[in-house]
Design an enzyme around this catalytic site. Structure first.
Site, PDB file in Angstrom:
ATOM      1  N   LYS A 135     -27.699  -5.165  -6.187  1.00 31.44           N
ATOM      2  CA  LYS A 135     -28.500  -4.455  -4.899  1.00 31.44           C
ATOM      3  C   LYS A 135     -29.864  -4.480  -6.507  1.00 31.44           C
ATOM      4  O   LYS A 135     -30.199  -5.207  -7.631  1.00 31.44           O
ATOM      5  CB  LYS A 135     -29.149  -3.375  -5.484  1.00 31.44           C
ATOM      6  CG  LYS A 135     -30.177  -2.698  -4.022  1.00 31.44           C
ATOM      7  CD  LYS A 135     -29.777  -2.777  -2.499  1.00 31.44           C
ATOM      8  CE  LYS A 135     -31.186  -2.326  -1.854  1.00 31.44           C
ATOM      9  NZ  LYS A 135     -30.289  -2.482  -0.624  1.00 31.44           N
ATOM     10  N   ASP A 192     -34.990  -5.237   2.217  1.00 25.56           N
ATOM     11  CA  ASP A 192     -34.185  -4.352   2.515  1.00 25.56           C
ATOM     12  C   ASP A 192     -35.773  -3.691   2.795  1.00 25.56           C
ATOM     13  O   ASP A 192     -36.699  -4.508   3.363  1.00 25.56           O
ATOM     14  CB  ASP A 192     -33.994  -3.648   1.433  1.00 25.56           C
ATOM     15  CG  ASP A 192     -33.296  -2.002   0.756  1.00 25.56           C
ATOM     16  OD1 ASP A 192     -32.756  -2.531   1.874  1.00 25.56           O
ATOM     17  OD2 ASP A 192     -34.688  -1.263   1.351  1.00 25.56           O
TER      18      ASP A 192
HETATM   19  P1  NDP Z   1     -38.669  -2.256   5.984  1.00 29.09           P
HETATM   20  O1  NDP Z   1     -39.686  -2.255   4.958  1.00 29.09           O
HETATM   21  O2  NDP Z   1     -38.697  -2.518   7.382  1.00 29.09           O
HETATM   22  O3  NDP Z   1     -39.444  -1.423   7.422  1.00 29.09           O
HETATM   23  C1  NDP Z   1     -39.089   0.389   6.311  1.00 29.09           C
HETATM   24  C2  NDP Z   1     -39.889   1.814   7.036  1.00 29.09           C
HETATM   25  O4  NDP Z   1     -39.459   2.639   6.071  1.00 29.09           O
HETATM   26  C3  NDP Z   1     -41.470   1.762   7.442  1.00 29.09           C
HETATM   27  O5  NDP Z   1     -41.525   2.542   8.354  1.00 29.09           O
HETATM   28  C4  NDP Z   1     -41.932   2.467   5.788  1.00 29.09           C
HETATM   29  O6  NDP Z   1     -43.241   2.650   6.497  1.00 29.09           O
HETATM   30  C5  NDP Z   1     -40.632   3.567   6.128  1.00 29.09           C
HETATM   31  N1  NDP Z   1     -40.797   3.978   4.752  1.00 29.09           N
HETATM   32  C6  NDP Z   1     -40.170   3.631   3.781  1.00 29.09           C
HETATM   33  N2  NDP Z   1     -40.799   4.164   2.322  1.00 29.09           N
HETATM   34  C7  NDP Z   1     -40.941   5.426   2.892  1.00 29.09           C
HETATM   35  C8  NDP Z   1     -41.233   6.520   2.350  1.00 29.09           C
HETATM   36  N3  NDP Z   1     -40.691   6.703   0.948  1.00 29.09           N
HETATM   37  N4  NDP Z   1     -41.212   7.353   3.140  1.00 29.09           N
HETATM   38  C9  NDP Z   1     -42.088   7.348   3.792  1.00 29.09           C
HETATM   39  N5  NDP Z   1     -41.099   6.545   4.841  1.00 29.09           N
HETATM   40  C10 NDP Z   1     -40.834   5.500   4.048  1.00 29.09           C
HETATM   41  O7  NDP Z   1     -37.583  -1.497   5.505  1.00 29.09           O
HETATM   42  P2  NDP Z   1     -35.801  -2.269   6.540  1.00 29.09           P
HETATM   43  O8  NDP Z   1     -36.293  -1.100   7.972  1.00 29.09           O
HETATM   44  O9  NDP Z   1     -35.171  -3.151   6.378  1.00 29.09           O
HETATM   45  O10 NDP Z   1     -34.972  -0.619   5.522  1.00 29.09           O
HETATM   46  C11 NDP Z   1     -34.726   0.870   5.983  1.00 29.09           C
HETATM   47  C12 NDP Z   1     -34.150   1.487   5.318  1.00 29.09           C
HETATM   48  O11 NDP Z   1     -33.054   0.767   5.950  1.00 29.09           O
HETATM   49  C13 NDP Z   1     -33.760   1.095   3.409  1.00 29.09           C
HETATM   50  O12 NDP Z   1     -33.002   2.856   3.334  1.00 29.09           O
HETATM   51  C14 NDP Z   1     -32.687   0.332   3.812  1.00 29.09           C
HETATM   52  O13 NDP Z   1     -32.149   0.505   2.339  1.00 29.09           O
HETATM   53  C15 NDP Z   1     -32.010   0.546   5.207  1.00 29.09           C
HETATM   54  N6  NDP Z   1     -31.341  -0.784   5.805  1.00 29.09           N
HETATM   55  C16 NDP Z   1     -31.743  -1.293   5.870  1.00 29.09           C
HETATM   56  C17 NDP Z   1     -30.939  -2.982   6.062  1.00 29.09           C
HETATM   57  C18 NDP Z   1     -31.723  -4.040   6.147  1.00 29.09           C
HETATM   58  O14 NDP Z   1     -30.618  -5.132   6.957  1.00 29.09           O
HETATM   59  N7  NDP Z   1     -32.913  -4.425   6.630  1.00 29.09           N
HETATM   60  C19 NDP Z   1     -29.694  -3.236   5.964  1.00 29.09           C
HETATM   61  C20 NDP Z   1     -29.075  -1.385   5.342  1.00 29.09           C
HETATM   62  C21 NDP Z   1     -29.389  -0.409   5.066  1.00 29.09           C
HETATM   63  P3  NDP Z   1     -44.223   2.026   5.545  1.00 29.09           P
HETATM   64  O15 NDP Z   1     -44.876   1.051   6.942  1.00 29.09           O
HETATM   65  O16 NDP Z   1     -45.422   3.118   5.848  1.00 29.09           O
HETATM   66  O17 NDP Z   1     -44.552   2.511   4.571  1.00 29.09           O
HETATM   67  O1  2IT Z   2     -28.500  -2.466   2.443  1.00 28.14           O
HETATM   68  C1  2IT Z   2     -28.006  -3.244   2.649  1.00 28.14           C
HETATM   69  O2  2IT Z   2     -27.366  -3.609   3.123  1.00 28.14           O
HETATM   70  C2  2IT Z   2     -29.427  -3.917   3.517  1.00 28.14           C
HETATM   71  N1  2IT Z   2     -31.115  -3.656   3.475  1.00 28.14           N
HETATM   72  C3  2IT Z   2     -28.591  -5.875   3.886  1.00 28.14           C
HETATM   73  C4  2IT Z   2     -28.325  -5.838   2.723  1.00 28.14           C
HETATM   74  C5  2IT Z   2     -27.379  -7.381   2.942  1.00 28.14           C
HETATM   75  O3  2IT Z   2     -27.040  -8.404   1.948  1.00 28.14           O
HETATM   76  O4  2IT Z   2     -27.870  -7.885   4.218  1.00 28.14           O
END
Ligand code: NDP
Ligand code: 2IT
Length: 449
Positions: free
Chosen positions: A126, A166
């Site tokens: 990460k 992420d």
């Molecule tokens: P984005 O940046 O696209 O979206 C994040 C969302 O979560 C936004 O709506 C944001 O709101 C909200 N958010 C972020 N931080 C906070 C906080 N501290 N408190 C409240 N709301 C918060 O990120 P992703 O959708 O990619 O990621 C979301 C989650 O999924 C994370 O935990 C990430 O690690 C996990 N994840 C992502 C993957 C991926 O492929 N993208 C894969 C697997 C897991 P705001 O805009 O107000 O900050």
């Molecule tokens: O938390 C996760 O698994 C991710 N943000 C995606 C990682 C990746 O390498 O696609």
């Protein structure tokens, strides 16, 4: 508790006492694999737990850049290369002001187990920065990404370490990072980053993969327990990449999503969320979810005023936390149970606090654990890497079919392990045990490294 386990946890607690998220992630895993340790005393001699909990390498670096006012800003960059046991280091980059070493280490640790569950050859890593992309211009984002990559490039490579997105890192950021990497290396090494745009080497369905994968997993979990997504009420926290595509697939499976959120608050639309509008607000305008009210004044906006996210106060059958770590605490868990929730599907990484998780399990609520249920994103990243290696493209349907099969396999592994070790329906324990067993076997096979 197993003596070896107790000693390892106590040592990590002493050494890394200030890293609360990291300790939380470690304890959740280690406390659920006791039965495996009891059966394998040889693991202690080979220091399996000590090695599995210590990152192979932690890199931190300075990221200087110039903002639109000509001021020099210095952020901190990280890459935690946690484990190369079963493949090149693999995992996302997070740009968010809260990023620190504890958060990077917890995410890297979770990633090893998640990646092992996918069945694909990827290790765990990460990275990211305490840079806050909110309110920054495209040029500022580009300059930051270029500076970040100017240091990161020497540590990554398509067979070494493959970052992706992420929180705060999507196709725009990956594009700027890739452009700078390619410029420095003077070579097109497509597989060095995943989550690329389709026009220069990305995979169809990668954008959708985490959210869709979560719903494939939740569908399997519900089916196994005599339920169905069709007609169910769903609430989803977040409105980013994972949340948006979770909403899309939940709706395609016949569920009605009535709530979504961002870090400021949540909307409740009893008629069902208008997803094209959410995409417009979040993906195109990069705005706030409150703007939803302008088009749908009949819906409700609830501001976040405490640690309890208002989204969990909405009555729902299925709760999908898809925002960030520890966003669903014990208070919220109690509210959800009071309101009749039957299942929780973790789209975010470690979104549920340990107390809330224990409460759900005690109450018999079905929990789809993050490291299994959100593995569709990284699994599709691995499919992107394989397409880059082949210099070939799969269609959207081909990628989605592979993703669906992977998610079904992951659910089955969690289910079988939960039953095998006498905790049926505890998919949290099932996921930890399935992944740990695979990693421990690989570690023993490779000697003391
Ligand atoms: P984005 O940046 O696209 O979206 C994040 C969302 O979560 C936004 O709506 C944001 O709101 C909200 N958010 C972020 N931080 C906070 C906080 N501290 N408190 C409240 N709301 C918060 O990120 P992703 O959708 O990619 O990621 C979301 C989650 O999924 C994370 O935990 C990430 O690690 C996990 N994840 C992502 C993957 C991926 O492929 N993208 C894969 C697997 C897991 P705001 O805009 O107000 O900050
Ligand atoms: O938390 C996760 O698994 C991710 N943000 C995606 C990682 C990746 O390498 O696609």
């Amino acid at each position: 508790m197993n003596e070896y386990l107790k000693r390892v946890i106590s040592n990590i607690e002493k050494r890394d006492s200030h890293e609360s998220e990291y300790l939380q992630a470690i304890k959740e895993v280690l406390c659920s694999i006791e039965q495996i340790l009891d059966k394998h005393p040889e693991y202690e001699k080979a220091a399996i737990l000590e090695r599995m909990t210590e990152p192979e390498r932690i890199i931190t670096f300075r990221v200087p850049w110039v903002n639109d006012n000509g001021e020099v800003i210095v952020n901190r960059g990280y890459r935690v290369q946690f484990s190369s046991l079963i493949g090149p280091y693999k995992g996302g980059l997070r740009f968010h002001p809260s990023v620190n070493q504890s958060i990077m280490k917890f995410l890297g640790f979770e990633q090893i187990f998640k990646n092992a569950l996918t069945g694909l050859p990827i290790g765990g890593a990460k990275g990211g920065s305490d840079f806050d992309p909110k309110g920054k211009s495209d040029n500022e984002i580009m300059r930051f990404c270029q500076s970040f990559m100017t240091e990161l490039y020497r540590h990554i490579g398509q067979d070494v370490d493959v970052p992706a997105g992420d929180i705060g890192v999507g196709a725009r950021e990956i594009g700027y990072l890739f452009g700078q990497y390619k410029r420095i290396r003077n070579a097109y090494e497509g597989g060095v980053l995943t989550g690329k745009a389709i026009c220069y080497g990305g995979s169809l369905a990668r954008k959708e993969a985490t959210g869709y994968g979560l719903l494939f997993y939740v569908r399997e979990m519900l089916k196994t327990n005599g339920h169905d997504l069709n007609g169910k009420i769903v609430t989803i926290s977040g409105s980013g990449n994972v949340a948006i595509y979770a909403c899309e697939k939940a709706t395609a499976f016949g569920a009605k999503v009535v709530g979504m959120s961002d870090s400021n608050g949540c909307i409740y639309d009893k008629n069902g969320i208008d997803l094209p509008l959410i995409k417009q607000i979040k993906e195109v305008k990069r705005g706030r979810i409150k703007e939803y009210l302008r088009v749908h004044p009949e819906s409700e906006y609830i501001e976040k005023t405490s640690d309890d996210s208002p989204i969990w106060g909405i009555k729902t059958d299925i709760a999908l936390p898809c925002a960030t770590q520890n966003e669903l605490n014990l208070n919220s868990a109690k509210k959800l149970v009071e309101n009749g929730v039957i299942a929780v599907g973790e789209g975010a990484n470690m979104p549920t606090t340990q107390e809330a998780l224990d409460y759900f399990i005690e109450k018999g609520i079905l929990v789809a654990p993050a490291k299994a249920a959100n593995a569709g994103g990284v699994a599709t990243s691995a499919i992107e890497m394989s397409q880059n290696s082949m210099r070939y493209y799969y269609t959207f349907e081909e990628v989605e079919n592979k993703l669906e099969k992977i998610m079904i396999n992951i659910f089955n592994a969690c289910n079988e392990n939960a039953e095998k070790y006498g905790c049926p329906k505890n998919y949290v324990a099932g996921a930890n045990m399935a992944a740990f067993q695979k990693l421990a076997d690989a570690m023993l096979a490779q000697g003391i490294v």
